[in-house]
Design a protein around this motif. Sequence first.
Motif, PDB file in Angstrom:
ATOM      1  N   MET A  17       0.831  -1.204   0.000  1.00 25.09           N
ATOM      2  CA  MET A  17       0.000   0.000   0.000  1.00 25.09           C
ATOM      3  C   MET A  17       0.869   1.260   0.000  1.00 25.09           C
ATOM      4  N   VAL A  18       1.939   1.268   0.757  1.00 26.64           N
ATOM      5  CA  VAL A  18       2.839   2.425   0.801  1.00 26.64           C
ATOM      6  C   VAL A  18       3.489   2.628  -0.565  1.00 26.64           C
ATOM      7  N   VAL A  19       3.936   1.559  -1.206  1.00 24.79           N
ATOM      8  CA  VAL A  19       4.554   1.666  -2.529  1.00 24.79           C
ATOM      9  C   VAL A  19       3.553   2.223  -3.534  1.00 24.79           C
ATOM     10  N   LEU A  20       2.321   1.743  -3.494  1.00 25.35           N
ATOM     11  CA  LEU A  20       1.293   2.240  -4.414  1.00 25.35           C
ATOM     12  C   LEU A  20       0.967   3.711  -4.152  1.00 25.35           C
ATOM     13  N   MET A  21       0.897   4.097  -2.882  1.00 26.56           N
ATOM     14  CA  MET A  21       0.617   5.501  -2.574  1.00 26.56           C
ATOM     15  C   MET A  21       1.738   6.405  -3.067  1.00 26.56           C
ATOM     16  N   VAL A  22       2.981   5.995  -2.852  1.00 27.40           N
ATOM     17  CA  VAL A  22       4.115   6.797  -3.315  1.00 27.40           C
ATOM     18  C   VAL A  22       4.105   6.874  -4.840  1.00 27.40           C
ATOM     19  N   ALA A  23       3.800   5.757  -5.504  1.00 25.46           N
ATOM     20  CA  ALA A  23       3.774   5.748  -6.971  1.00 25.46           C
ATOM     21  C   ALA A  23       2.710   6.696  -7.505  1.00 25.46           C
ATOM     22  N   PHE A  24       1.557   6.726  -6.897  1.00 23.54           N
ATOM     23  CA  PHE A  24       0.499   7.615  -7.376  1.00 23.54           C
ATOM     24  C   PHE A  24       0.765   9.074  -7.012  1.00 23.54           C
ATOM     25  N   LEU A  25       1.430   9.306  -5.883  1.00 24.74           N
ATOM     26  CA  LEU A  25       1.737  10.679  -5.503  1.00 24.74           C
ATOM     27  C   LEU A  25       2.817  11.285  -6.405  1.00 24.74           C
TER      28      LEU A  25
END
Length: 190
Positions: A17-25
Amino acid sequence: MAFAFFRRRQKMVIIIMVVLMVAFLIGFKGFESILERRVEREPVGQTRYGTIRVGDIRVAQNDLQLLGNLGLQPTDRYSLRPGTFEFQMIASQGNESSRVYAMLVQEARSADLQITREDINSFLASLDLGASQSEWSDSLRAMLRHYRMTEGEFHDAIERWLSVQRLYANNVLNMPPSEEAVPASIPASQ
């Protein structure tokens, strides 16, 4: 049943989830800028005065366009404006003129030629642009806006040109004649 899966793999789920959030940000542009090679620093060639980089060639290309718009590009064959001969020699190189100018700038840097503010101001006065040390004409300001340059960057471009011009003058004046030219210049005695 589905919650049991998340409870057992809680750390892995949080990491994903953290990786996905960073990728989208950050987004795709952010990843491109992080992973992209710095093209400006990429070497193009090597001379005895150092390495020529892509950034040097881009600066040289911008300088040549600016100098051409300043009036160094002669309007006729008999233009006597200062610097037109040297500019024509560089511009006659066609597609390679930016590389040639970048090499000449690098050679002038290594020669450590000093260009003063007075040299720059007298060059601008010789072009009759209405720009002196204290006043800047509207056409010159419009040109700077077109090239997205500050006055300091403009002075740097003029300084590079004057150093190349001075290097050329020093080489021409200090160059001894070739061995073939010496006998041809001495009249035959009888």
